[in-house]
Design a protein around this motif. Sequence first.
Motif, PDB file in Angstrom:
ATOM      1  N   MET A   1     -45.698  23.398 -22.043  1.00  0.00           N
ATOM      2  CA  MET A   1     -44.808  24.526 -22.036  1.00  0.00           C
ATOM      3  C   MET A   1     -45.405  25.605 -22.931  1.00  0.00           C
ATOM      4  SD  MET A   1     -40.697  24.621 -22.826  1.00  0.00           S
ATOM      5  CE  MET A   1     -40.460  23.038 -22.080  1.00  0.00           C
ATOM      6  N   ILE A   2     -45.371  26.842 -22.468  1.00  0.00           N
ATOM      7  CA  ILE A   2     -45.905  27.979 -23.221  1.00  0.00           C
ATOM      8  C   ILE A   2     -44.801  29.014 -23.370  1.00  0.00           C
ATOM      9  CG2 ILE A   2     -47.578  29.870 -23.208  1.00  0.00           C
ATOM     10  CD1 ILE A   2     -49.359  28.071 -21.457  1.00  0.00           C
ATOM     11  N   PHE A   3     -44.656  29.569 -24.577  1.00  0.00           N
ATOM     12  CA  PHE A   3     -43.686  30.621 -24.843  1.00  0.00           C
ATOM     13  C   PHE A   3     -44.431  31.874 -25.286  1.00  0.00           C
ATOM     14  CE2 PHE A   3     -41.177  33.199 -27.693  1.00  0.00           C
ATOM     15  CZ  PHE A   3     -39.970  33.307 -27.033  1.00  0.00           C
ATOM     16  N   CYS A   4     -44.088  33.019 -24.698  1.00  0.00           N
ATOM     17  CA  CYS A   4     -44.619  34.318 -25.121  1.00  0.00           C
ATOM     18  C   CYS A   4     -43.432  35.258 -25.277  1.00  0.00           C
ATOM     19  CB  CYS A   4     -45.566  34.901 -24.079  1.00  0.00           C
ATOM     20  SG  CYS A   4     -46.990  33.885 -23.732  1.00  0.00           S
ATOM     21  N   GLY A   5     -43.455  36.085 -26.318  1.00  0.00           N
ATOM     22  CA  GLY A   5     -42.345  36.997 -26.520  1.00  0.00           C
ATOM     23  C   GLY A   5     -42.789  38.315 -27.121  1.00  0.00           C
ATOM     24  N   ILE A   6     -42.045  39.352 -26.796  1.00  0.00           N
ATOM     25  CA  ILE A   6     -42.237  40.682 -27.379  1.00  0.00           C
ATOM     26  C   ILE A   6     -40.874  41.104 -27.917  1.00  0.00           C
ATOM     27  CG2 ILE A   6     -42.782  43.094 -26.914  1.00  0.00           C
ATOM     28  CD1 ILE A   6     -44.531  42.071 -24.586  1.00  0.00           C
ATOM     29  N   LEU A  29     -34.948  27.763 -28.844  1.00  0.00           N
ATOM     30  CA  LEU A  29     -34.939  27.645 -27.394  1.00  0.00           C
ATOM     31  C   LEU A  29     -35.381  26.253 -26.955  1.00  0.00           C
ATOM     32  CD1 LEU A  29     -34.421  29.089 -24.716  1.00  0.00           C
ATOM     33  CD2 LEU A  29     -36.782  29.913 -24.793  1.00  0.00           C
ATOM     34  N   LEU A  30     -36.425  25.742 -27.561  1.00  0.00           N
ATOM     35  CA  LEU A  30     -36.892  24.394 -27.221  1.00  0.00           C
ATOM     36  C   LEU A  30     -35.808  23.359 -27.514  1.00  0.00           C
ATOM     37  CD1 LEU A  30     -39.056  22.419 -26.285  1.00  0.00           C
ATOM     38  CD2 LEU A  30     -39.946  22.414 -28.625  1.00  0.00           C
ATOM     39  N   CYS A  31     -35.202  23.452 -28.681  1.00  0.00           N
ATOM     40  CA  CYS A  31     -34.149  22.506 -29.056  1.00  0.00           C
ATOM     41  C   CYS A  31     -32.965  22.595 -28.097  1.00  0.00           C
ATOM     42  CB  CYS A  31     -33.700  22.782 -30.493  1.00  0.00           C
ATOM     43  SG  CYS A  31     -32.422  21.664 -31.083  1.00  0.00           S
ATOM     44  N   ASN A  32     -32.527  23.816 -27.786  1.00  0.00           N
ATOM     45  CA  ASN A  32     -31.393  23.978 -26.871  1.00  0.00           C
ATOM     46  C   ASN A  32     -31.733  23.526 -25.463  1.00  0.00           C
ATOM     47  OD1 ASN A  32     -29.421  24.969 -28.671  1.00  0.00           O
ATOM     48  ND2 ASN A  32     -30.401  26.970 -28.661  1.00  0.00           N
ATOM     49  N   TRP A  33     -32.974  23.753 -25.030  1.00  0.00           N
ATOM     50  CA  TRP A  33     -33.395  23.283 -23.715  1.00  0.00           C
ATOM     51  C   TRP A  33     -33.347  21.751 -23.659  1.00  0.00           C
ATOM     52  CZ3 TRP A  33     -37.623  20.327 -22.070  1.00  0.00           C
ATOM     53  CH2 TRP A  33     -37.790  20.272 -20.687  1.00  0.00           C
ATOM     54  N   GLN A  34     -33.877  21.097 -24.703  1.00  0.00           N
ATOM     55  CA  GLN A  34     -33.871  19.631 -24.744  1.00  0.00           C
ATOM     56  C   GLN A  34     -32.448  19.083 -24.751  1.00  0.00           C
ATOM     57  OE1 GLN A  34     -36.320  19.209 -28.272  1.00  0.00           O
ATOM     58  NE2 GLN A  34     -38.120  18.694 -27.058  1.00  0.00           N
ATOM     59  N   GLU A  35     -31.562  19.709 -25.528  1.00  0.00           N
ATOM     60  CA  GLU A  35     -30.165  19.267 -25.566  1.00  0.00           C
ATOM     61  C   GLU A  35     -29.484  19.456 -24.216  1.00  0.00           C
ATOM     62  OE1 GLU A  35     -28.167  21.345 -28.691  1.00  0.00           O
ATOM     63  OE2 GLU A  35     -29.228  20.248 -30.282  1.00  0.00           O
ATOM     64  N   GLN A  96     -43.531  26.641 -17.729  1.00  0.00           N
ATOM     65  CA  GLN A  96     -43.314  25.196 -17.771  1.00  0.00           C
ATOM     66  C   GLN A  96     -43.879  24.624 -16.482  1.00  0.00           C
ATOM     67  OE1 GLN A  96     -39.263  23.946 -17.283  1.00  0.00           O
ATOM     68  NE2 GLN A  96     -39.559  22.151 -18.564  1.00  0.00           N
ATOM     69  N   GLY A  97     -45.106  24.139 -16.550  1.00  0.00           N
ATOM     70  CA  GLY A  97     -45.764  23.674 -15.336  1.00  0.00           C
ATOM     71  C   GLY A  97     -45.944  24.829 -14.375  1.00  0.00           C
ATOM     72  N   GLU A  98     -45.393  24.708 -13.175  1.00  0.00           N
ATOM     73  CA  GLU A  98     -45.489  25.760 -12.170  1.00  0.00           C
ATOM     74  C   GLU A  98     -44.351  26.777 -12.269  1.00  0.00           C
ATOM     75  OE1 GLU A  98     -48.088  26.223 -10.040  1.00  0.00           O
ATOM     76  OE2 GLU A  98     -48.973  24.639 -11.256  1.00  0.00           O
ATOM     77  N   ARG A  99     -43.372  26.508 -13.130  1.00  0.00           N
ATOM     78  CA  ARG A  99     -42.230  27.419 -13.279  1.00  0.00           C
ATOM     79  C   ARG A  99     -42.552  28.499 -14.304  1.00  0.00           C
ATOM     80  NH1 ARG A  99     -39.960  22.516 -13.431  1.00  0.00           N
ATOM     81  NH2 ARG A  99     -38.701  21.969 -11.651  1.00  0.00           N
ATOM     82  N   ILE A 100     -42.081  29.711 -14.018  1.00  0.00           N
ATOM     83  CA  ILE A 100     -42.168  30.811 -14.980  1.00  0.00           C
ATOM     84  C   ILE A 100     -40.765  31.380 -15.119  1.00  0.00           C
ATOM     85  CG2 ILE A 100     -43.088  33.104 -15.447  1.00  0.00           C
ATOM     86  CD1 ILE A 100     -45.612  32.290 -13.938  1.00  0.00           C
ATOM     87  N   ILE A 101     -40.279  31.410 -16.356  1.00  0.00           N
ATOM     88  CA  ILE A 101     -38.956  31.920 -16.648  1.00  0.00           C
ATOM     89  C   ILE A 101     -39.127  33.194 -17.461  1.00  0.00           C
ATOM     90  CG2 ILE A 101     -36.772  31.481 -17.824  1.00  0.00           C
ATOM     91  CD1 ILE A 101     -38.942  28.565 -16.861  1.00  0.00           C
ATOM     92  N   ILE A 102     -38.565  34.299 -16.990  1.00  0.00           N
ATOM     93  CA  ILE A 102     -38.647  35.584 -17.680  1.00  0.00           C
ATOM     94  C   ILE A 102     -37.218  35.982 -18.057  1.00  0.00           C
ATOM     95  CG2 ILE A 102     -39.279  38.021 -17.506  1.00  0.00           C
ATOM     96  CD1 ILE A 102     -41.346  37.164 -15.377  1.00  0.00           C
TER      97      ILE A 102
END
Length: 116
Positions: A1-6, A29-35, A96-102
């Motif tokens: 998983m890769i996170f980029c932010g501006i 975000l990672l913690c909330n995603w896992q939960e 996340q793998g083949e998914r891109i979330i913007i």
Amino acid sequence: MIFCGIFDGHGPWGYFVAKTVSDSMPPYLLCNWQETVAQMVLDPDFDLDVDQKLNWFNIWKHSYLKTCAAIDRKLEQHRKIDAFYSGTTALSVVRQGERIIIANVGDSRAVLTTIW
């Protein structure tokens, strides 16, 4: 998983707000995603395969909403910051793998494109 932010701060405390959000968003975000994933998997009515795209969208949407609310609460603890005059826009991309979330908050936008 890769996170980029501006994060583009504005107002007298914008730099502080932008820095706080940029430091806080990835781990929150990672913690909330896992939960969120854990809660959905424990739900007996949940079936990821039924509508996979919608389920993944809802997982990420819920995770982002929880993250933004938690960061807002964190920033509210700083009495000098007036949220009316200082803040930040946020633009983030998760791969996340083949998914891109913007996702974006404020007037920052992203355009996803490819060159053939």
